[in-house]
Design a protein around this motif. Sequence first.
Motif, PDB file in Angstrom:
ATOM      1  N   MET A   1       0.845  -1.186   0.000  1.00 26.14           N
ATOM      2  CA  MET A   1       0.000   0.000   0.000  1.00 26.14           C
ATOM      3  C   MET A   1       0.880   1.236   0.000  1.00 26.14           C
ATOM      4  N   ARG A   2       0.324   2.274  -0.602  1.00 22.39           N
ATOM      5  CA  ARG A   2       1.043   3.546  -0.661  1.00 22.39           C
ATOM      6  C   ARG A   2       0.117   4.636  -0.153  1.00 22.39           C
ATOM      7  N   GLY A   3       0.703   5.646   0.453  1.00 26.71           N
ATOM      8  CA  GLY A   3      -0.078   6.773   0.942  1.00 26.71           C
ATOM      9  C   GLY A   3       0.782   8.019   1.044  1.00 26.71           C
ATOM     10  N   TYR A   4       0.112   9.094   1.379  1.00 26.69           N
ATOM     11  CA  TYR A   4       0.778  10.380   1.545  1.00 26.69           C
ATOM     12  C   TYR A   4       0.348  10.951   2.886  1.00 26.69           C
ATOM     13  N   VAL A   5       1.303  11.469   3.627  1.00 23.86           N
ATOM     14  CA  VAL A   5       1.001  12.084   4.909  1.00 23.86           C
ATOM     15  C   VAL A   5       1.320  13.571   4.784  1.00 23.86           C
ATOM     16  N   LEU A   6       0.293  14.400   4.988  1.00 26.91           N
ATOM     17  CA  LEU A   6       0.430  15.849   4.952  1.00 26.91           C
ATOM     18  C   LEU A   6       0.627  16.310   6.388  1.00 26.91           C
ATOM     19  N   ILE A   7       1.686  17.060   6.617  1.00 26.96           N
ATOM     20  CA  ILE A   7       2.115  17.357   7.984  1.00 26.96           C
ATOM     21  C   ILE A   7       2.190  18.857   8.232  1.00 26.96           C
ATOM     22  N   ASN A   8       1.638  19.273   9.373  1.00 25.63           N
ATOM     23  CA  ASN A   8       1.885  20.611   9.894  1.00 25.63           C
ATOM     24  C   ASN A   8       2.989  20.470  10.933  1.00 25.63           C
ATOM     25  N   ALA A   9       4.031  21.278  10.769  1.00 28.85           N
ATOM     26  CA  ALA A   9       5.172  21.243  11.688  1.00 28.85           C
ATOM     27  C   ALA A   9       5.233  22.555  12.467  1.00 28.85           C
ATOM     28  N   ARG A  10       5.915  22.516  13.598  1.00 34.98           N
ATOM     29  CA  ARG A  10       6.139  23.753  14.342  1.00 34.98           C
ATOM     30  C   ARG A  10       6.944  24.709  13.475  1.00 34.98           C
ATOM     31  N   THR A  11       6.609  25.987  13.566  1.00 34.06           N
ATOM     32  CA  THR A  11       7.283  27.012  12.776  1.00 34.06           C
ATOM     33  C   THR A  11       8.789  26.959  12.992  1.00 34.06           C
ATOM     34  N   GLY A  12       9.515  26.927  11.872  1.00 34.79           N
ATOM     35  CA  GLY A  12      10.967  26.895  11.915  1.00 34.79           C
ATOM     36  C   GLY A  12      11.560  25.501  11.983  1.00 34.79           C
ATOM     37  N   GLU A  13      10.730  24.476  12.134  1.00 33.70           N
ATOM     38  CA  GLU A  13      11.227  23.103  12.273  1.00 33.70           C
ATOM     39  C   GLU A  13      10.936  22.239  11.051  1.00 33.70           C
ATOM     40  N   GLU A  14      10.461  22.846   9.980  1.00 32.86           N
ATOM     41  CA  GLU A  14      10.054  22.094   8.799  1.00 32.86           C
ATOM     42  C   GLU A  14      11.203  21.288   8.196  1.00 32.86           C
ATOM     43  N   LYS A  15      12.355  21.915   8.027  1.00 32.87           N
ATOM     44  CA  LYS A  15      13.498  21.216   7.419  1.00 32.87           C
ATOM     45  C   LYS A  15      13.959  20.059   8.293  1.00 32.87           C
ATOM     46  N   GLU A  16      14.014  20.270   9.592  1.00 26.58           N
ATOM     47  CA  GLU A  16      14.471  19.213  10.497  1.00 26.58           C
ATOM     48  C   GLU A  16      13.478  18.051  10.524  1.00 26.58           C
ATOM     49  N   VAL A  17      12.183  18.351  10.529  1.00 24.45           N
ATOM     50  CA  VAL A  17      11.170  17.289  10.476  1.00 24.45           C
ATOM     51  C   VAL A  17      11.350  16.476   9.198  1.00 24.45           C
ATOM     52  N   THR A  18      11.553  17.166   8.072  1.00 31.64           N
ATOM     53  CA  THR A  18      11.758  16.483   6.792  1.00 31.64           C
ATOM     54  C   THR A  18      12.987  15.585   6.855  1.00 31.64           C
ATOM     55  N   ARG A  19      14.073  16.090   7.375  1.00 32.48           N
ATOM     56  CA  ARG A  19      15.316  15.299   7.465  1.00 32.48           C
ATOM     57  C   ARG A  19      15.124  14.063   8.336  1.00 32.48           C
ATOM     58  N   MET A  20      14.433  14.225   9.461  1.00 33.96           N
ATOM     59  CA  MET A  20      14.212  13.076  10.342  1.00 33.96           C
ATOM     60  C   MET A  20      13.346  12.016   9.668  1.00 33.96           C
ATOM     61  N   ARG A  37      14.700   9.419   7.025  1.00 30.78           N
ATOM     62  CA  ARG A  37      15.462   8.269   7.536  1.00 30.78           C
ATOM     63  C   ARG A  37      14.572   7.136   8.059  1.00 30.78           C
ATOM     64  N   VAL A  38      13.273   7.355   8.066  1.00 32.36           N
ATOM     65  CA  VAL A  38      12.350   6.379   8.648  1.00 32.36           C
ATOM     66  C   VAL A  38      12.045   5.263   7.640  1.00 32.36           C
ATOM     67  N   GLU A  39      12.098   4.018   8.109  1.00 33.50           N
ATOM     68  CA  GLU A  39      11.739   2.888   7.250  1.00 33.50           C
ATOM     69  C   GLU A  39      10.260   2.987   6.887  1.00 33.50           C
ATOM     70  N   GLY A  40       9.969   2.865   5.619  1.00 39.09           N
ATOM     71  CA  GLY A  40       8.604   2.995   5.132  1.00 39.09           C
ATOM     72  C   GLY A  40       8.334   4.346   4.477  1.00 39.09           C
ATOM     73  N   VAL A  41       9.222   5.311   4.723  1.00 42.47           N
ATOM     74  CA  VAL A  41       9.098   6.618   4.067  1.00 42.47           C
ATOM     75  C   VAL A  41       9.870   6.555   2.758  1.00 42.47           C
ATOM     76  N   VAL A  42       9.152   6.775   1.659  1.00 42.09           N
ATOM     77  CA  VAL A  42       9.748   6.727   0.328  1.00 42.09           C
ATOM     78  C   VAL A  42      10.382   8.068  -0.002  1.00 42.09           C
ATOM     79  N   LYS A  43       9.687   9.150   0.337  1.00 39.89           N
ATOM     80  CA  LYS A  43      10.156  10.494   0.018  1.00 39.89           C
ATOM     81  C   LYS A  43       9.531  11.467   0.994  1.00 39.89           C
ATOM     82  N   ALA A  44      10.280  12.496   1.355  1.00 44.68           N
ATOM     83  CA  ALA A  44       9.771  13.554   2.230  1.00 44.68           C
ATOM     84  C   ALA A  44      10.222  14.899   1.670  1.00 44.68           C
TER      85      ALA A  44
END
Length: 75
Positions: free
Chosen positions: A1-20, A23-30
């Motif tokens: 199965m494939r899906g997309y997760v749309l995320i609201n991040a804390r202001t200023g933390e968007e790049k760090e959330v993306t980087r983290m 690296r997660v198993e099951g994440v194809v692209k962020a």
Amino acid sequence: MRGYVLINARTGEEKEVTRMLERVEGVVKADYTFGTYDVIVQIEAPDLAAIGKLVFETIRETPGVVDTLTCLAVE
């Protein structure tokens, strides 16, 4: 199965959330984006239970993630 997760991040933390999440198993692209959502993640897992576990136990627990919306791909 494939899906997309749309995320609201804390202001200023968007790049760090993306980087983290990259690296997660099951994440194809962020990617961090402009607009209503800050980060969009493409995920893959063998079944709905595994998608749920990935979203609830990993993505939503990532520091900086405030809210998520999960969209499952039809095909």
